[in-house]
Write an enzyme that holds these catalytic residues in place. Structure first.
Site, PDB file in Angstrom:
ATOM      1  N   ASP A   1     -28.815  -7.194  33.466  1.00 17.87           N
ATOM      2  CA  ASP A   1     -29.774  -8.172  32.934  1.00 17.87           C
ATOM      3  C   ASP A   1     -30.473  -8.892  34.084  1.00 17.87           C
ATOM      4  OD1 ASP A   1     -31.069 -10.370  31.765  1.00 17.87           O
ATOM      5  OD2 ASP A   1     -29.562 -10.580  30.211  1.00 17.87           O
TER       6      ASP A   1
ATOM      7  N   HIS B   1     -32.701  -7.263  29.594  1.00 15.59           N
ATOM      8  CA  HIS B   1     -32.596  -8.535  28.888  1.00 15.59           C
ATOM      9  C   HIS B   1     -33.187  -8.385  27.492  1.00 15.59           C
ATOM     10  CE1 HIS B   1     -32.214 -12.874  28.461  1.00 15.59           C
ATOM     11  NE2 HIS B   1     -33.435 -12.905  27.964  1.00 15.59           N
TER      12      HIS B   1
END
Length: 363
Positions: A291, A322
């Protein structure tokens, strides 16, 4: 699918492992370029939902005369707002902290609608076209307005299970609510997609410009509509001239004209996990190790929380970006399927426990 479930051993965890293991959500149709997290994020942000959802808006007045908006997803079929079978579970969707309702969040709502849920989006004060009737916005981890919305949903659908799922930085609000409410949250289960666990560290570390600048512009555009009203409480020129999300957050909530406070004091009241030990509702946090927004797992994932609390479960995948988690084929996001399977498994587990213990259904 190389996913790992990190949690405290329990009957619920075993049941969830079996349910997700049988589900195709974690195995089929993965993204062909797993090592490009930025591209995975853009894919989900820029892809419009298919089909385009029909939304029925409802404004909820709060005790201080402020307003939040509840957007009921009624599908592309034009059904009546908030419709569905009376006992269908209500799924509360919480956008990111900037109030941006992404295509991915709408797609999750549509998938839930197809599965028999009643999905509704929670819009904070002044976000996503919700009128700002008081010179006050909602701080990062202040769950007061969300509590009012949950109370209203419980009154409107008293016999339905109430579930909640948040996206990205919006998870700070949901996690704060679960901790502050404890066993009185009125939720049966919750899930967080790519949550931000440590709010202060996240704001201070900053994000890749590819993510931060669009969010900053989106926030400024919304705030500029209420410049006249906000001028009573904040320095609007400084606010609209902010060059980072941290500067904007600090100007909006710390450098106020009436009750200024320090950055440290603000986060003592708004850290998402400040009352995590009090949470009493199972919450699945679906995170990706790559992420680019949350930051490196070593400093951004509270692993000890998942090892010690029976209510927090971490589904960790090596790739997904993300709020991306893309896949080929229908649905486009395998995390959506995993979350809906989790809610189905939670309902099944709770019904089994009620029958085993001979407990009456809560009213």
């Amino acid at each position: 699918g190389h996913c790992r479930l990190l949690c405290k051993p329990s009957a619920l965890a075993q049941h969830l492992v079996r349910s997700l293991g049988r589900s195709a959500a974690l195995r089929e149709g993965r993204w062909p370029w797993p090592c490009w997290p930025q591209l995975q994020m853009l894919w989900q942000l820029l892809q419009p939902p298919d089909p385009e959802p029909v939304v029925a808006r409802e404004l909820l007045q709060l005790p201080d005369a402020g307003l939040v908006a509840l957007d009921w997803l009624v599908g592309p079929w034009g059904a009546a707002g908030g419709g569905g079978v009376i006992s269908s579970p209500v799924l509360l969707l919480i956008p990111n902290a900037a109030g941006k309702v992404t295509g991915g969040l709408l797609q999750l709502g549509l998938r839930a609608l197809e599965r028999g849920f009643i999905p509704v989006i929670f819009n904070r004060r002044g976000h996503n076209g919700c009128p700002l009737t008081t010179p006050r916005l909602q701080p990062f981890g202040d769950p007061g307005d969300l509590r009012e919305a949950v109370t209203y949903l419980r009154c409107r659908h008293p016999s339905a299970s109430l579930l909640a799922v948040s996206e990205g930085s919006g998870s700070g609000l949901l996690l704060a609510y679960l901790g502050e409410s404890g066993s009185s949250s009125r939720l049966a289960a919750a899930a967080c997609l790519s949550p931000i666990f440590r709010g202060r560290d996240w704001f201070e570390a900053g994000m890749p410009w590819l993510y931060e600048w669009p969010l900053l512009l989106h926030l400024k555009q919304g705030l500029s509509r209420y410049a006249g009203a906000l001028a009573e409480v904040v320095d609007v020129d400084r606010l609209l001239g902010s060059r980072s999300l941290r500067e904007l957050e600090e100007t909006l909530f710390c450098r106020t004209r009436s009750r200024p406070t320090s950055w440290e004091s603000y986060w003592e009241r708004n850290e998402p996990l400040r009352d995590a030990d009090e949470a009493a509702v199972p919450v699945l946090c679906l995170c990706s190790a790559d992420d680019p927004v949350r930051g490196p797992p070593a400093r951004s994932l509270p692993r000890e929380l998942f090892r010690s609390s029976p209510y927090f479960l971490l589904l960790l995948t090596p790739h997904g970006g993300h709020c991306g988690f893309p896949r080929r084929g229908p649905g486009r996001c395998w995390a959506h399927e995993a979350v809906l399977e989790y809610f189905r498994a939670m309902g099944e587990f709770l019904r089994t426990e009620e029958r085993r213990k001979g407990l009456p259904r809560p009213r």
